[in-house]
Design an enzyme around this catalytic site. Structure first.
Site, PDB file in Angstrom:
ATOM      1  N   LYS A  50       0.804  -1.222   0.000  1.00 25.47           N
ATOM      2  CA  LYS A  50       0.000   0.000   0.000  1.00 25.47           C
ATOM      3  C   LYS A  50       0.839   1.275   0.000  1.00 25.47           C
ATOM      4  CE  LYS A  50      -4.231  -2.060   1.617  1.00 25.47           C
ATOM      5  NZ  LYS A  50      -5.468  -1.916   2.396  1.00 25.47           N
ATOM      6  N   THR A  72      -7.457   9.690   5.506  1.00 31.82           N
ATOM      7  CA  THR A  72      -7.967   8.406   5.041  1.00 31.82           C
ATOM      8  C   THR A  72      -8.547   7.644   6.215  1.00 31.82           C
ATOM      9  OG1 THR A  72      -7.476   6.501   3.624  1.00 31.82           O
ATOM     10  CG2 THR A  72      -5.892   6.978   5.384  1.00 31.82           C
ATOM     11  N   SER A  75      -7.806   0.100   8.426  1.00 32.81           N
ATOM     12  CA  SER A  75      -7.578  -0.784   9.574  1.00 32.81           C
ATOM     13  C   SER A  75      -6.108  -0.930   9.893  1.00 32.81           C
ATOM     14  CB  SER A  75      -8.174  -2.170   9.295  1.00 32.81           C
ATOM     15  OG  SER A  75      -7.521  -2.771   8.197  1.00 32.81           O
ATOM     16  N   GLY A 176      -9.674  -7.280  -0.901  1.00 33.80           N
ATOM     17  CA  GLY A 176     -10.485  -6.722   0.171  1.00 33.80           C
ATOM     18  C   GLY A 176     -11.236  -5.543  -0.399  1.00 33.80           C
TER      19      GLY A 176
END
Length: 311
Positions: A50, A72, A75, A176
């Site tokens: 990421k 943003t 998790s 995801g």
């Protein structure tokens, strides 16, 4: 979003990212009956792919937007990625995190000078908190997966893999929120003999159902150890996935844990449960992958060790 554009994006990112290694295991290959090539984004900065998308998304902001900062909700892995990318580019980062996010990921965000706002562990709570920060601070919202520039940045992982291994029959990646899978699909577009496959826990099988229905499906619960895969697809990444992804394979929780153990045992590297989903899918349907060359993107290695017992 053609290959030449992706190559240009990769060039822009190169001063900031690692070109992560590709690992193999003869014993795992024999166990499955296929040639496996693991693209190890657990060795990327912040421990996951990421960082690629977060960095590229901030790079595309104008100077006024950079001055106001970014926000943003995440998790953990995108939270860390955006916090470090913002720090490296001189931008303030506001991070909304669910209160059940792994401690290791919260600690990393703080170490990267990100400003954390905790919320309830629901998508609606995350979105509401981020929207409030956006309105009150003027920060630019950067979605962890449903953002064009984030997706383009993420594509560079598969671009590196396919540049080194252009004859892969399959590239499989966890799904995801859909940013990595969409980016992988864009990178794979120029390789006509390569199928792109997604893998996700059966407990959060929204992407699997979305491909079947043709519309974005959501989950009523998020009861999976793969904490990075508890979100759903978005309006920007889903059309890419629907067009370019061959299929999605769902796996059980025990299959995820078994895949983690095999990676520890044979590759000698640390991966998080979300990363293990891709190998779990290959193990589950190994007859489909027999005698094929398979690229597996290991999406991250940020494990909360408190979740596991070593005694």
């Amino acid at each position: 979003m053609k290959s030449i554009a992706l190559a240009s994006i990769h060039q822009q990112l190169q001063p900031f990212i690692h070109n992560t290694p590709i690992l193999t295991s003869t014993l795992l290959d024999k166990k499955i009956g296929a040639s496996l090539y693991f693209k190890c984004e657990n060795f990327q900065k912040t421990g996951s792919f990421k960082f690629r998308g977060a960095t590229y998304a901030i790079q595309q902001l104008n100077e006024e937007q950079k001055r106001r900062g970014v926000v943003t909700h995440s998790s953990g892995n995108f939270a860390q990625a955006l916090a470090l990318a913002a720090q490296r580019l001189g931008v303030k980062a506001h991070i909304v995190m669910p209160n059940n996010a792994p401690k290791i990921k919260k600690q990393a965000v703080l170490e990267y000078h990100g400003h954390i706002t905790e919320c309830l562990p629901t998508n609606s709570a995350r979105e509401a908190a981020a929207e409030h920060i956006e309105k009150t601070s003027g920060a630019t919202f950067i979605h962890p997966s449903n953002n064009k520039n984030v997706i383009l940045g993420h594509s560079t992982s598969a671009l590196e893999l396919l540049s080194e291994k252009p004859d892969l029959n399959v590239v499989i990646t966890p799904v995801g929120g859909g940013g990595l899978l969409a980016g992988t699909a864009l990178a794979g577009e120029q390789y006509t003999n390569t199928k792109i496959i997604g893998a996700e826990p059966i407990q959060v099988d929204d992407a699997y159902r979305s491909l079947i229905s043709g519309t974005i499906e959501k989950n009523t619960h998020t009861n999976t150890i793969a904490d990075g895969l508890r979100t759903h697809l978005g309006s920007i990444n889903f059309p890419i996935i629907k067009k370019h992804v061959h299929r999605i394979i769902c796996v059980e929780e025990d299959e995820i844990l078994n895949a983690m153990i095999l990676v520890f045992q044979y590759l000698k590297i640390v991966i998080e449960p979300s990363s293990a989903v891709a190998l779990a899918a290959v193990l589950k349907e190994k007859e489909r992958f027999k005698n094929q060359s398979v690229g597996i993107i290991i999406s991250g290695g940020n494990v909360d060790l408190e979740q596991f017992s070593f005694s």
